[in-house]
Design a protein around this motif. Structure first.
Motif, PDB file in Angstrom:
ATOM      1  N   UNK A 196       2.001   6.480 -19.552  1.00  0.00           N
ATOM      2  CA  UNK A 196       1.386   5.500 -18.659  1.00  0.00           C
ATOM      3  C   UNK A 196       0.889   6.126 -17.356  1.00  0.00           C
ATOM      4  N   UNK A 197       1.225   7.378 -17.112  1.00  0.00           N
ATOM      5  CA  UNK A 197       0.943   7.993 -15.823  1.00  0.00           C
ATOM      6  C   UNK A 197      -0.543   8.106 -15.491  1.00  0.00           C
ATOM      7  N   UNK A 198      -1.429   8.495 -16.420  1.00  0.00           N
ATOM      8  CA  UNK A 198      -2.845   8.582 -16.029  1.00  0.00           C
ATOM      9  C   UNK A 198      -3.393   7.278 -15.464  1.00  0.00           C
ATOM     10  N   UNK A 199      -3.122   6.165 -16.131  1.00  0.00           N
ATOM     11  CA  UNK A 199      -3.633   4.880 -15.635  1.00  0.00           C
ATOM     12  C   UNK A 199      -2.955   4.498 -14.324  1.00  0.00           C
ATOM     13  N   UNK A 200      -1.648   4.739 -14.231  1.00  0.00           N
ATOM     14  CA  UNK A 200      -0.928   4.366 -13.016  1.00  0.00           C
ATOM     15  C   UNK A 200      -1.440   5.152 -11.813  1.00  0.00           C
ATOM     16  N   UNK A 201      -1.601   6.456 -11.958  1.00  0.00           N
ATOM     17  CA  UNK A 201      -2.107   7.273 -10.855  1.00  0.00           C
ATOM     18  C   UNK A 201      -3.512   6.830 -10.467  1.00  0.00           C
ATOM     19  N   UNK A 202      -4.355   6.557 -11.469  1.00  0.00           N
ATOM     20  CA  UNK A 202      -5.717   6.110 -11.182  1.00  0.00           C
ATOM     21  C   UNK A 202      -5.753   4.814 -10.401  1.00  0.00           C
ATOM     22  N   UNK A 203      -4.869   3.880 -10.766  1.00  0.00           N
ATOM     23  CA  UNK A 203      -4.822   2.588 -10.073  1.00  0.00           C
ATOM     24  C   UNK A 203      -4.363   2.760  -8.633  1.00  0.00           C
ATOM     25  N   UNK A 204      -3.336   3.567  -8.421  1.00  0.00           N
ATOM     26  CA  UNK A 204      -2.852   3.782  -7.054  1.00  0.00           C
ATOM     27  C   UNK A 204      -3.914   4.467  -6.206  1.00  0.00           C
ATOM     28  N   UNK A 205      -4.623   5.435  -6.764  1.00  0.00           N
ATOM     29  CA  UNK A 205      -5.692   6.096  -6.013  1.00  0.00           C
ATOM     30  C   UNK A 205      -6.778   5.099  -5.638  1.00  0.00           C
ATOM     31  N   UNK A 206      -7.183   4.267  -6.605  1.00  0.00           N
ATOM     32  CA  UNK A 206      -8.235   3.287  -6.341  1.00  0.00           C
ATOM     33  C   UNK A 206      -7.805   2.279  -5.292  1.00  0.00           C
ATOM     34  N   UNK A 207      -6.498   2.031  -5.196  1.00  0.00           N
ATOM     35  CA  UNK A 207      -5.973   1.092  -4.203  1.00  0.00           C
ATOM     36  C   UNK A 207      -5.819   1.735  -2.832  1.00  0.00           C
ATOM     37  N   UNK A 208      -6.164   3.032  -2.722  1.00  0.00           N
ATOM     38  CA  UNK A 208      -6.025   3.724  -1.457  1.00  0.00           C
ATOM     39  C   UNK A 208      -4.626   4.192  -1.168  1.00  0.00           C
ATOM     40  N   UNK A 209      -3.847   4.424  -2.225  1.00  0.00           N
ATOM     41  CA  UNK A 209      -2.468   4.865  -2.086  1.00  0.00           C
ATOM     42  C   UNK A 209      -2.302   6.157  -2.895  1.00  0.00           C
ATOM     43  N   UNK A 210      -2.631   7.315  -2.311  1.00  0.00           N
ATOM     44  CA  UNK A 210      -2.487   8.579  -3.046  1.00  0.00           C
ATOM     45  C   UNK A 210      -1.027   8.883  -3.342  1.00  0.00           C
TER      46      UNK A 210
END
Length: 265
Positions: A196-210
Motif C-alpha cells: 500500500x506504500x506507493x499510493x499512501x506516499x503519493x497521497x500524502x505528497x499530494x496533500x502537501x505532507x512529505x
C-alpha cells in the motif's frame, strides 16, 4: 460519493469475485443458450481461478508494489513524527468481542507503532483510522479502539494522537496533516503495509505532507516471483489484495488524489 463507488466497484473488480461470476455465467449460458459458448466462458473462469489461486500471478502483482520502497536505514536520523495508517485490526470483531484488539493480516502496523514508539521516545505519533466498511461496521472505529488500548501497550496517551474519522487513504492524509501540522524542517515517517506504500506516499505528497516511507507487513519474499501457492484461497486472497491496490493507484491518479501513477522514492 467516491467512497461508496470505490466500495461497490471493489466487490465486482476483485479477481476472486469476478472469476466466480464469470464461471457461473458460463454455466448459465450453457443451459440457456449455447453449450459451446458457455463451456468456453466457464473454462476461462476456471482457468483464471486456478492461475490466480495456485500459480504465481498474485506475486507478479504484489512484488512491484512491495519492492518500491525500503525502510529507512538504521543510522538515519530519528524522525520528528510517525504516522501509522489504520487497517491493522477488525473493528467489528474487536468491538463486539470486547476481548482486546483483533489484528488482521496487516497487524504488523500495530507492532511497528509499538516498536518505533520505544525506539524513538521523542517522536510524535499519529494513528489514523476510522471505519472503511460501507455497511456492517463495528460499534467503535479502529482509531477509537487503538486509543483505548494505548495505556495497555505501555505508552502514555499524551504521546499518541488518534484520528478516527478517516475512511480511506486520501482522508488519512488530509486529516493527519491537520493534526500533525508538520513544519518544513521536520521528518515524518509513514507506516503502512508495503503493498500500500506507493499510493499512501503519493497521497500524502499530494496533500502537501512529505513523508518518509517505513513499509511493514510484507506479503511476499523478494524471490517469490515464480512461487506457487499451496491452496487456491491463499493465492486468490493475495491476488485480490494486489489487484485492488493497482486499481486504487489508477483511480487515485485519474481523480487527482496522487500526482504520479506509480509514486516512488
Amino acid at each position: 460519493m467516491f467512497f461508496i463507488i470505490s466500495k461497490v466497484a471493489g466487490f465486482f473488480l476483485a479477481p476472486s469475485n469476478a472469476l466466480v461470476i464469470l464461471t457461473i455465467f458460463g454455466v448459465v449460458v450453457q443451459m440457456l443458450w449455447s453449450f459451446r459458448v458457455g463451456a468456453v466462458v466457464a473454462a476461462a473462469g476456471l482457468v483464471g481461478i486456478l492461475a490466480c489461486g495456485l500459480g504465481p500471478v498474485a506475486n507478479w502483482l504484489i512484488l512491484p508494489l512491495e519492492n518500491r520502497f525500503e525502510q529507512p536505514a538504521s543510522d538515519n536520523a530519528a524522525p520528528d513524527g510517525i504516522i501509522v495508517l489504520g487497517g491493522a485490526l477488525s473493528d467489528r470483531v474487536s468491538g463486539e468481542r470486547d476481548a482486546g484488539l483483533e489484528l488482521t493480516e496487516a497487524g504488523d502496523r500495530i507492532l511497528a507503532l509499538l516498536r518505533l514508539a520505544r525506539t524513538y521516545p521523542q517522536a510524535r505519533i499519529v494513528f489514523t483510522g476510522g471505519s472503511s466498511a460501507l455497511t456492517g461496521g463495528g460499534r467503535k472505529t479502529e482509531g477509537e479502539l487503538v486509543g483505548e488500548a494505548i495505556e495497555r501497550f505501555g505508552l502514555s496517551p499524551e504521546r499518541v494522537t488518534i484520528e478516527s474519522n478517516s475512511r480511506n487513504t486520501a482522508e488519512n492524509a488530509s486529516f493527519s496533516k491537520e493534526i500533525a501540522k508538520p513544519r518544513a524542517d521536520e521528518t515524518w515517517w509513514l507506516v503502512t503495509s508495503a503493498f500500500h506504500m506507493p499510493r499512501a506516499v503519493g497521497v500524502f505528497r499530494a496533500a502537501g505532507f512529505p513523508v518518509t516511507a517505513y513499509p511493514v507487513d510484507f506479503r511476499a519474499a523478494p524471490d517469490d516471483w515464480m512461487r506457487p501457492f499451496a491452496t487456491v484461497s491463499d493465492g486468490l486472497r493475495r491476488t485480490d489484495v494486489a489487484f485492488r491496490e493497482w486499481v486504487g493507484l489508477l483511480a487515485y491518479y485519474w481523480t487527482g488524489r496522487i500526482d504520479t501513477l506509480f509514486p516512488g522514492p
